[in-house]
Design a protein around this motif. Structure first.
Motif, PDB file in Angstrom:
ATOM      1  N   GLY A  55      -8.323  -1.850   4.099  1.00 20.28           N
ATOM      2  CA  GLY A  55      -8.420  -3.054   4.162  1.00 20.28           C
ATOM      3  C   GLY A  55      -8.199  -3.857   3.128  1.00 20.28           C
ATOM      4  N   LYS A  73       0.671  -0.479  -0.210  1.00 20.70           N
ATOM      5  CA  LYS A  73      -0.105   0.293   0.124  1.00 20.70           C
ATOM      6  C   LYS A  73       1.381   0.816  -0.153  1.00 20.70           C
ATOM      7  CE  LYS A  73      -3.288   0.755  -0.008  1.00 20.70           C
ATOM      8  NZ  LYS A  73      -4.323   1.992  -1.050  1.00 20.70           N
ATOM      9  N   SER A 112       0.094   5.147   0.107  1.00 26.00           N
ATOM     10  CA  SER A 112      -0.483   6.587   0.578  1.00 26.00           C
ATOM     11  C   SER A 112      -0.082   8.055   0.463  1.00 26.00           C
ATOM     12  CB  SER A 112      -1.485   6.423   1.565  1.00 26.00           C
ATOM     13  OG  SER A 112      -0.267   6.042   2.775  1.00 26.00           O
ATOM     14  N   GLY A 123       2.380  -5.703   2.979  1.00 27.45           N
ATOM     15  CA  GLY A 123       1.027  -6.475   3.982  1.00 27.45           C
ATOM     16  C   GLY A 123       1.577  -8.332   4.191  1.00 27.45           C
ATOM     17  N   SER A 132      -5.345  -5.847   6.659  1.00 23.61           N
ATOM     18  CA  SER A 132      -5.284  -4.971   6.409  1.00 23.61           C
ATOM     19  C   SER A 132      -3.811  -3.886   6.489  1.00 23.61           C
ATOM     20  CB  SER A 132      -6.028  -3.818   7.384  1.00 23.61           C
ATOM     21  OG  SER A 132      -6.037  -3.779   8.810  1.00 23.61           O
ATOM     22  N   ILE A 133      -3.649  -3.009   5.722  1.00 27.82           N
ATOM     23  CA  ILE A 133      -2.454  -2.660   6.037  1.00 27.82           C
ATOM     24  C   ILE A 133      -2.766  -0.805   6.175  1.00 27.82           C
ATOM     25  CG2 ILE A 133      -0.195  -1.806   4.655  1.00 27.82           C
ATOM     26  CD1 ILE A 133      -1.064  -3.974   2.853  1.00 27.82           C
ATOM     27  N   THR A 134      -1.441  -0.533   6.949  1.00 29.97           N
ATOM     28  CA  THR A 134      -1.586   0.722   7.838  1.00 29.97           C
ATOM     29  C   THR A 134      -0.257   1.160   7.595  1.00 29.97           C
ATOM     30  OG1 THR A 134      -2.197   0.263   9.462  1.00 29.97           O
ATOM     31  CG2 THR A 134      -1.666   2.287   9.520  1.00 29.97           C
ATOM     32  N   THR A 135      -0.442   2.375   6.670  1.00 32.18           N
ATOM     33  CA  THR A 135       0.678   3.157   6.220  1.00 32.18           C
ATOM     34  C   THR A 135       1.333   4.410   7.263  1.00 32.18           C
ATOM     35  OG1 THR A 135      -0.187   4.654   5.318  1.00 32.18           O
ATOM     36  CG2 THR A 135       0.093   3.359   3.792  1.00 32.18           C
ATOM     37  N   SER A 136       2.519   4.431   7.057  1.00 28.93           N
ATOM     38  CA  SER A 136       3.424   5.072   7.711  1.00 28.93           C
ATOM     39  C   SER A 136       3.714   6.543   7.859  1.00 28.93           C
ATOM     40  CB  SER A 136       4.300   4.451   8.903  1.00 28.93           C
ATOM     41  OG  SER A 136       5.556   4.154   8.248  1.00 28.93           O
ATOM     42  N   GLY A 182      -2.703   6.460   6.686  1.00 27.51           N
ATOM     43  CA  GLY A 182      -4.235   5.430   7.049  1.00 27.51           C
ATOM     44  C   GLY A 182      -4.168   4.414   7.274  1.00 27.51           C
ATOM     45  N   THR A 183      -5.172   3.598   7.761  1.00 28.15           N
ATOM     46  CA  THR A 183      -5.143   2.626   7.249  1.00 28.15           C
ATOM     47  C   THR A 183      -6.339   1.438   6.094  1.00 28.15           C
ATOM     48  OG1 THR A 183      -4.640   1.676   9.600  1.00 28.15           O
ATOM     49  CG2 THR A 183      -5.413   0.104   9.108  1.00 28.15           C
TER      50      THR A 183
END
Length: 655
Positions: A455, A445, A447, A478, A466-470, A452-453
């Motif tokens: 799904g 992912k 962004s 993921g 789900s994958i959360t970008t930092s 954000g997170t």
């Protein structure tokens, strides 16, 4: 003598005649000698005073006066060629049939030599089917030398005089036999009576042959005799010995036996004593026609079979040469009734297996094709050198464990009732191994302009995750997904992203040859075709999301532009979308300045739309507009919404 010893005696030869001669009926004899009779056999021996004779079957014979209390029950007896007395000779000849000398023969039998003072030995011999072996001498001659029609004799020579000759050996073989002299514990090969029972060759028998001076019958040894013509009318002889059930080691290797054989041969056993003695016994005789079936099995790849994709085994069954020394292929013609049983039980990891069979010229398959395991109890034919090739195709089951090592063995073995026996059972089976590989896929992912997170769901084993970008603009991978099966179309779908993100692109790498990835931004998905997943991977698909951005404008006008206290002023709020993106759910609010009462003269405002835009309703509550605001459902590029409201001027005094 070391017990539990195996003796292997091989007489290998080349046929040199036609296939028609090789194709004659197989010579199959199974004589246990455990009972009180044995059909097809003729026995003779010394009829001694008392109940202690030579040339008898001990099963059910009763108590034998041999000083050992021998009293074998029916089913547990032996052929006793000689008892433990001096000057004994006994014989057992198979008179129930013969075999052509153009055809090989394998004979296996158990034997024991015990109880006495250590003499003389046991012979296995072949003789002219038209003769009777009359005149065979005891003692040093082991019941073979001087026998009418005697053609080839193999002696298990305990005392050593079967290696010697007259006049130095009393009762020995012919003085013209060219013997090297007496030597104990040897395996000795002698020629036909027509050649003075010539000494052909011999070798030491490590561990000895007999167990003298014992009142207890020792455990049996087993001998194996293999006969194959050599192309000139004689035979090749190989003698091997195996100690204590161990591996066979040849002591005579492809010894040439150059004497032309009679057209048809019979077999027999002899046992004798001279001044010293032993009990000589034989049982468990099995005679067959020799063959050499060779099995190979291969898998196209040992490491690259994907779960869910086809895999292939190749199994070959070859009727190989039984004579590695002389020119030509001396394999027999194998008929359907006596063919080896072919078995290949496929492992559980192979699903939906089918097979085809092809045969080289002169041979036939059990069937042209089929499904499932290979399992044939004969029913096919093989010419000398013939090859059957089975091609087995199946699918690696989707239930297979990733990384599992799968082994499978194919075999072809003659049964006990077949007319053939294999001279080299070590090559009658073969195995192939492969490792189950599973296709893997990773979703990454990116962004842009925020984090954000996000799904994801999918098909073909892709789990919801789900994958959360930092960090904005930096890809995050993921968890690796293991696909249920390769070669299956697979869809990955992104859930509705958090506001204000929207999916802008999907790109996939690591696809199988010919693979495609079809992106549908409207459904936030990408579909990989079957070819795309026909790889172990890893496949990587990167979803890129960006925040929604567009140019919105608000213009507010008043009419009239000047007014006195208590008058009415009309205000118009014009909202436009100048692009580049369509907008939706746009929030419009208004905050009137001091000196205005916009709830009078009306508590509603009028909303109109153009260019594809839409109003929440034709009229909206002024209180909502002035409070939390109204929501414009759709505002495409070029679209416009106009909200008109009337306000009463409450201000006083000069401006």
């Amino acid at each position: 003598m070391t017990r539990s010893k195996i003796i292997f005696i091989s007489l290998a030869a080349m046929l040199g005649m036609g296939v028609a001669d090789q194709a004659k009926a197989q010579f199959k004899v199974d004589a246990t000698f455990r009972n009180s009779t044995e059909p097809g056999w003729t026995f003779s021996g010394n009829d001694n005073a008392g109940n202690n004779d030579s040339g008898i079957l001990t099963g059910g014979y009763g108590l034998i006066a041999d000083g050992n209390n021998t009293n074998d029950a029916v089913g547990n007896g032996w052929l006793r060629l000689s008892t433990d007395l001096a000057g004994q000779v006994g014989s057992a000849r198979y008179t129930g049939g013969s075999f052509p000398s153009s055809q090989g023969v394998i004979v296996e039998f158990d034997y024991v030599a015990w109880s006495g003072t250590g003499a003389d030995g046991i012979s296995f011999y072949l003789y002219d089917a038209n003769e009777t072996m009359a005149g065979a001498i005891p003692g040093a001659g082991l019941g073979y030398c001087d026998g009418a029609g005697g053609y080839l004799g193999i002696g298990l020579d305990e005392f050593g005089n079967f290696s010697g000759q007259l006049p130095s050996v009393f009762g020995g073989c012919s003085a013209l036999s060219g013997s090297p002299g007496s030597a104990a514990d040897r395996v000795v090969v002698r020629g036909p009576l027509s050649a003075n029972n010539v000494y052909v060759g011999g070798a030491a028998a490590p561990g000895g042959i007999d167990v003298p001076f014992t009142a207890i019958r020792p455990a049996a040894d087993r001998a194996r005799v293999l006969l194959i013509p050599n192309g000139t009318g004689g035979y090749r002889v190989t003698v091997g010995l195996g100690q204590n059930g161990g591996a066979i080691a040849n002591v005579l290797n492809n010894l040439n036996f150059p004497y032309a054989a009679p057209a048809n041969l019979r077999m027999g056993f002899g046992g004798s004593t001279g001044g010293l003695n032993n009990i000589h016994e034989v049982r468990g005789v099995v005679t067959s026609t020799p063959a050499n079936i060779v099995v190979t099995k291969t898998a196209a790849s040992a490491t690259n079979y994907l779960r869910g994709l086809p895999m292939t085994y190749t199994v070959t069954v070859t009727n190989a040469d039984i004579n590695p020394v002389d020119p030509g292929n001396q394999a027999p013609t194998i008929n359907g009734a006596n063919a080896a049983d072919i078995v290949d039980t496929l492992p559980a990891q192979i699903a939906n297996a089918t097979w085809t069979c092809t045969a080289t010229a002169g041979s036939t398959c059990p069937a042209a094709s089929g499904s499932g395991n290979l399992s044939f109890a004969g029913g096919y034919t093989m010419a000398p050198g013939g090859v059957l090739t089975f091609t087995i195709t199946g699918t690696v089951a989707t239930t297979s464990t990733c990384g599992a090592t799968v082994s499978n063995t194919a075999s072809a073995n003659f049964s006990a009732t077949d007319g053939f026996a294999d001279i080299d059972p070590s090559n009658n089976s073969a195995s192939a191994t492969f490792t189950v590989r599973c296709p893997s896929l990773t979703v990454s992912k990116v962004s842009v302009d925020g984090v954000g997170t996000f799904g994801f769901t999918g098909t073909n084993g892709i789990q919801s995750h789900s994958i959360t970008t930092s960090t904005a603009g930096t890809a995050v991978a993921g968890a690796t997904q293991t696909l249920t099966a390769a070669g299956v179309a697979t869809t990955i779908t992104e859930a509705v992203p958090p506001a204000p993100f929207e999916l802008r692109s999907v790109a996939c790498t690591g696809l199988g040859t010919g693979g495609t990835a079809t992106v549908d931004l409207a459904t936030r998905s990408v579909t990989l075709n079957a070819q795309a997943t026909s790889t172990a991977g890893p496949i990587s698909c990167t979803f890129t999301n960006e925040t929604r951005k567009t140019d919105l404008s608000v213009v507010k006008t008043a009419s009239p532009t000047s007014a006195i206290s208590g008058s009415i002023v009309d205000f118009s709020l014009t909202v436009a979308n100048n692009g580049p993106l369509d907008a939706s759910n746009v929030l419009l609010s208004d905050a009137p300045g001091a000196g205005l009462n916009c709830l009078s003269p009306s508590s509603t405002a009028v909303c109109t739309a153009s260019g594809g835009a839409s109003c929440p309703s034709p009229t909206v509550a002024v209180s909502t507009l002035l409070g939390g605001g109204i929501t414009i459902p759709t505002l495409p590029v070029g679209g416009q919404v106009v909200v008109t409201l009337r306000c009463t001027v409450t201000a006083t005094g000069l401006p």
